[in-house]
Design a protein around this motif. Structure first.
Motif, PDB file in Angstrom:
ATOM      1  N   VAL A  38      60.627  47.492  75.950  1.00 18.73           N
ATOM      2  CA  VAL A  38      59.343  48.167  76.143  1.00 18.73           C
ATOM      3  C   VAL A  38      58.362  47.246  76.867  1.00 18.73           C
ATOM      4  CG1 VAL A  38      57.335  49.155  74.951  1.00 18.73           C
ATOM      5  CG2 VAL A  38      59.651  49.660  74.130  1.00 18.73           C
ATOM      6  N   ALA A  39      58.340  45.970  76.469  1.00 12.37           N
ATOM      7  CA  ALA A  39      57.360  45.035  77.018  1.00 12.37           C
ATOM      8  C   ALA A  39      57.648  44.642  78.462  1.00 12.37           C
ATOM      9  CB  ALA A  39      57.303  43.777  76.141  1.00 12.37           C
ATOM     10  N   ARG A  40      58.864  44.885  78.941  1.00 16.65           N
ATOM     11  CA  ARG A  40      59.166  44.568  80.343  1.00 16.65           C
ATOM     12  C   ARG A  40      58.540  45.573  81.313  1.00 16.65           C
ATOM     13  NH1 ARG A  40      64.215  42.685  78.288  1.00 16.65           N
ATOM     14  NH2 ARG A  40      65.213  44.725  78.549  1.00 16.65           N
ATOM     15  N   ALA A  41      58.178  46.735  80.811  1.00 13.38           N
ATOM     16  CA  ALA A  41      57.518  47.729  81.660  1.00 13.38           C
ATOM     17  C   ALA A  41      56.050  47.339  81.861  1.00 13.38           C
ATOM     18  CB  ALA A  41      57.616  49.110  81.015  1.00 13.38           C
ATOM     19  N   GLU A  42      55.435  47.938  82.844  1.00 16.21           N
ATOM     20  CA  GLU A  42      54.011  47.702  83.082  1.00 16.21           C
ATOM     21  C   GLU A  42      53.205  48.253  81.910  1.00 16.21           C
ATOM     22  OE1 GLU A  42      50.761  46.237  85.210  1.00 16.21           O
ATOM     23  OE2 GLU A  42      52.918  45.966  85.538  1.00 16.21           O
ATOM     24  N   PRO A  43      52.278  47.477  81.355  1.00 17.36           N
ATOM     25  CA  PRO A  43      51.491  47.987  80.230  1.00 17.36           C
ATOM     26  C   PRO A  43      50.651  49.197  80.644  1.00 17.36           C
ATOM     27  CG  PRO A  43      51.205  45.608  80.470  1.00 17.36           C
ATOM     28  CD  PRO A  43      51.921  46.084  81.689  1.00 17.36           C
ATOM     29  N   ASP A  44      50.426  50.074  79.710  1.00 12.69           N
ATOM     30  CA  ASP A  44      49.519  51.194  79.968  1.00 12.69           C
ATOM     31  C   ASP A  44      48.068  50.716  80.014  1.00 12.69           C
ATOM     32  OD1 ASP A  44      51.228  53.831  79.786  1.00 12.69           O
ATOM     33  OD2 ASP A  44      51.959  52.503  78.206  1.00 12.69           O
ATOM     34  N   TRP A  45      47.767  49.676  79.258  1.00 12.99           N
ATOM     35  CA  TRP A  45      46.429  49.087  79.264  1.00 12.99           C
ATOM     36  C   TRP A  45      46.579  47.572  79.172  1.00 12.99           C
ATOM     37  CZ3 TRP A  45      47.928  52.988  75.870  1.00 12.99           C
ATOM     38  CH2 TRP A  45      47.414  54.260  76.135  1.00 12.99           C
ATOM     39  N   ARG A  46      45.786  46.873  79.972  1.00 14.28           N
ATOM     40  CA  ARG A  46      45.732  45.406  79.874  1.00 14.28           C
ATOM     41  C   ARG A  46      44.327  44.958  80.256  1.00 14.28           C
ATOM     42  NH1 ARG A  46      49.414  41.796  83.006  1.00 14.28           N
ATOM     43  NH2 ARG A  46      50.820  43.506  83.509  1.00 14.28           N
ATOM     44  N   TYR A  47      43.806  43.993  79.510  1.00 18.05           N
ATOM     45  CA  TYR A  47      42.456  43.496  79.811  1.00 18.05           C
ATOM     46  C   TYR A  47      42.162  42.268  78.957  1.00 18.05           C
ATOM     47  CZ  TYR A  47      41.340  46.192  75.559  1.00 18.05           C
ATOM     48  OH  TYR A  47      41.336  46.706  74.286  1.00 18.05           O
ATOM     49  N   LEU A  48      41.105  41.576  79.321  1.00 20.78           N
ATOM     50  CA  LEU A  48      40.559  40.462  78.546  1.00 20.78           C
ATOM     51  C   LEU A  48      39.307  40.980  77.853  1.00 20.78           C
ATOM     52  CD1 LEU A  48      40.978  37.351  78.048  1.00 20.78           C
ATOM     53  CD2 LEU A  48      39.262  36.992  79.823  1.00 20.78           C
ATOM     54  N   ASP A  49      39.268  40.917  76.515  1.00 26.87           N
ATOM     55  CA  ASP A  49      38.117  41.507  75.826  1.00 26.87           C
ATOM     56  C   ASP A  49      36.964  40.510  75.724  1.00 26.87           C
ATOM     57  OD1 ASP A  49      38.347  39.876  73.509  1.00 26.87           O
ATOM     58  OD2 ASP A  49      39.533  41.347  72.419  1.00 26.87           O
ATOM     59  N   ARG A  50      35.885  40.944  75.076  1.00 27.15           N
ATOM     60  CA  ARG A  50      34.666  40.138  75.047  1.00 27.15           C
ATOM     61  C   ARG A  50      34.812  38.871  74.203  1.00 27.15           C
ATOM     62  NH1 ARG A  50      30.034  43.187  76.564  1.00 27.15           N
ATOM     63  NH2 ARG A  50      28.801  41.348  76.003  1.00 27.15           N
ATOM     64  N   THR A  51      35.806  38.819  73.313  1.00 25.28           N
ATOM     65  CA  THR A  51      36.023  37.613  72.506  1.00 25.28           C
ATOM     66  C   THR A  51      36.950  36.621  73.193  1.00 25.28           C
ATOM     67  OG1 THR A  51      37.985  38.407  71.313  1.00 25.28           O
ATOM     68  CG2 THR A  51      35.840  39.057  70.444  1.00 25.28           C
ATOM     69  N   ARG A  62      33.781  46.955  75.746  1.00 22.49           N
ATOM     70  CA  ARG A  62      33.222  47.139  74.413  1.00 22.49           C
ATOM     71  C   ARG A  62      34.033  46.436  73.327  1.00 22.49           C
ATOM     72  NH1 ARG A  62      28.012  48.798  73.681  1.00 22.49           N
ATOM     73  NH2 ARG A  62      27.462  50.448  75.135  1.00 22.49           N
ATOM     74  N   VAL A  63      35.318  46.204  73.563  1.00 22.55           N
ATOM     75  CA  VAL A  63      36.162  45.564  72.545  1.00 22.55           C
ATOM     76  C   VAL A  63      35.692  44.123  72.335  1.00 22.55           C
ATOM     77  CG1 VAL A  63      38.481  44.756  71.994  1.00 22.55           C
ATOM     78  CG2 VAL A  63      38.152  47.020  73.010  1.00 22.55           C
ATOM     79  N   GLY A  64      35.410  43.792  71.088  1.00 20.53           N
ATOM     80  CA  GLY A  64      34.954  42.449  70.772  1.00 20.53           C
ATOM     81  C   GLY A  64      33.467  42.242  70.940  1.00 20.53           C
ATOM     82  N   ASP A  65      32.746  43.237  71.431  1.00 23.48           N
ATOM     83  CA  ASP A  65      31.298  43.146  71.584  1.00 23.48           C
ATOM     84  C   ASP A  65      30.652  43.454  70.232  1.00 23.48           C
ATOM     85  OD1 ASP A  65      28.643  43.313  72.185  1.00 23.48           O
ATOM     86  OD2 ASP A  65      28.854  44.818  73.769  1.00 23.48           O
ATOM     87  N   PRO A  66      29.867  42.511  69.660  1.00 23.76           N
ATOM     88  CA  PRO A  66      29.253  42.784  68.359  1.00 23.76           C
ATOM     89  C   PRO A  66      28.439  44.074  68.339  1.00 23.76           C
ATOM     90  CG  PRO A  66      29.010  40.466  68.930  1.00 23.76           C
ATOM     91  CD  PRO A  66      29.577  41.150  70.145  1.00 23.76           C
ATOM     92  N   ALA A  67      27.866  44.427  69.485  1.00 22.33           N
ATOM     93  CA  ALA A  67      27.074  45.652  69.541  1.00 22.33           C
ATOM     94  C   ALA A  67      27.929  46.894  69.329  1.00 22.33           C
ATOM     95  CB  ALA A  67      26.345  45.745  70.878  1.00 22.33           C
ATOM     96  N   SER A  68      29.234  46.770  69.551  1.00 26.11           N
ATOM     97  CA  SER A  68      30.118  47.927  69.385  1.00 26.11           C
ATOM     98  C   SER A  68      30.250  48.337  67.928  1.00 26.11           C
ATOM     99  CB  SER A  68      31.504  47.615  69.954  1.00 26.11           C
ATOM    100  OG  SER A  68      31.432  47.399  71.344  1.00 26.11           O
ATOM    101  N   ALA A  69      29.895  47.446  67.021  1.00 24.92           N
ATOM    102  CA  ALA A  69      29.947  47.808  65.606  1.00 24.92           C
ATOM    103  C   ALA A  69      29.038  48.987  65.304  1.00 24.92           C
ATOM    104  CB  ALA A  69      29.565  46.608  64.746  1.00 24.92           C
TER     105      ALA A  69
END
Length: 372
Positions: A145-158, A29-36
């Motif tokens: 902090v950034a050397r640890a595994e992220p709690d969330w990671r993904y490629l968004d719609r944009t 949903r992140v970056g999806d215009p419909a999410s507005a």
């Protein structure tokens, strides 16, 4: 011209980012215009709408409060910053006390509309962007902090690549608080939202509206790109614009398109109607930003002010809108050190003077105001 004229109050030191419990749209949903639609009218229904989205998996609520390290990559640039609830309850009386430095004036009515919208939504839908130069100790902590595994990671719609870490350890939060407490931050993006935060705090003191969602970026670590915002001037003839520019004390030289665009640098502006091109060399740009010179010295010398200024974030966008009936003023990119020095001496740039890029996609991280 409808110009912004009001400077919002200055938040006082110490700079504080407080933990909060984030709500995030799902990666699809992140970056999806419909999410507005989740954040659309009627605004009073947004909280219930987000709850429904959480129930069906289109959004998520974090399990507990945290500070967040958010890193995003767009167009080959990676930016990361600390995200928290910025304490807004204290105002600065002197320059030395200021923690947050706006660099543009605002329209009070627009800030009021945003405040009413957030109040109805019970939500800060996106962080304002603050820029500072952190200490090496803070950069080392962020790296840790950034050397640890992220709690969330993904490629968004944009196409933005998102990585987020939730910082919940009380000692780490306290250490971050200590390291940022003396920071002076330039407000890079979100002047009207910042003013809306202040208005909500004044109207609802002693409540969660004492804070507003903010992202603190270290310009010495993962800098935002600082670009120009160009102008087109409807109804102003190019000849009239050139005459006003010369009257302001600049050297104006007729050039070919290629030569004019090649001259666009820290010492030159460009004027064009798409057919005729001029390179402009104002005097004193070592002491004054080009956009300030335009607004302070050229526009007041026009026989009649244009009914409005059109703003464009790229040269290509500006030239697409350019015509003999709407000539363009192409501006050089501002210098970050120059902007910072200007605002810390009590000065301001005109409205829409800078473009800090890239900005994070909408929906990556939001703050329900009355949710802890």
């Amino acid at each position: 011209m409808d110009l912004a004229t009001v400077v919002p109050p200055y938040v006082a030191k110490p700079l504080e980012l407080l933990p909060f419990r984030a709500v995030m749209l799902s990666p699809t949903r992140v970056g999806d215009p419909a999410s507005a639609r989740a954040l659309a009218r009627p605004y009073r229904d947004v909280a219930e709408r987000l709850t429904q989205w959480i129930d069906r998996g289109d959004a998520r609520a974090d399990g507990g409060p945290a500070l967040y390290l958010h890193e995003y990559t767009a167009g080959g640039l990676t930016v990361r910053g600390l995200v928290g609830a910025l304490r807004m309850s204290e105002r600065a009386d002197t320059l030395a006390e200021r923690a947050v430095w706006p660099h543009e004036a605002i329209h009070p009515e627009q800030a009021g509309e945003l405040a009413e919208r957030m109040l109805q939504m019970d939500l800060n839908p996106a962080p304002i962007l603050l820029v500072h130069r952190g200490s090496q100790e803070l950069r080392d902590l962020v790296d840790e902090v950034a050397r640890a595994e992220p709690d969330w990671r993904y490629l968004d719609r944009t196409g933005q690549r998102q990585r987020l870490w939730a910082v919940r350890d009380e000692q780490a939060i306290a250490r971050i608080g200590h390291l940022i407490s003396g920071s002076s931050c330039l407000l890079a993006d979100g002047h009207h939202r910042y003013a809306a935060y202040l208005r909500l705090q004044e109207e609802h003191p002693g409540t969660p509206w004492d804070a507003g969602l903010a992202m603190l970026v270290d310009q010495a670590d993962t800098p935002l790109f600082l670009g120009a915002i160009h102008r087109t001037l409807p109804t102003v003839g190019l000849d009239v614009l050139v005459e006003a520019t010369r009257a302001a004390g600049a050297e104006v030289t007729s050039r070919s398109r290629q030569e004019a665009l090649g001259a666009l640098d820290s010492t030159h502006l460009v004027l064009t109607d798409g057919e005729t091109w001029y390179a402009v060399a104002p005097h004193g740009l070592d002491r004054e930003a080009a956009v300030s010179w335009l607004h302070d010295h050229v526009l007041p010398r026009l026989p009649e002010p244009p009914p409005r200024l059109e703003h464009h974030h790229t040269v290509e966008e500006a030239l697409t809108a350019t015509s003999p009936a709407a000539p363009a003023v192409l501006l050089p990119s501002p210098d970050f050190a120059q902007v910072k020095a200007l605002v810390e001496s009590g000065g301001l740039l005109p409205e829409k003077a800078t473009s800090f890029q890239p900005k994070p996609s909408l929906g990556v991280i939001m703050r329900p105001v009355n949710d802890g």
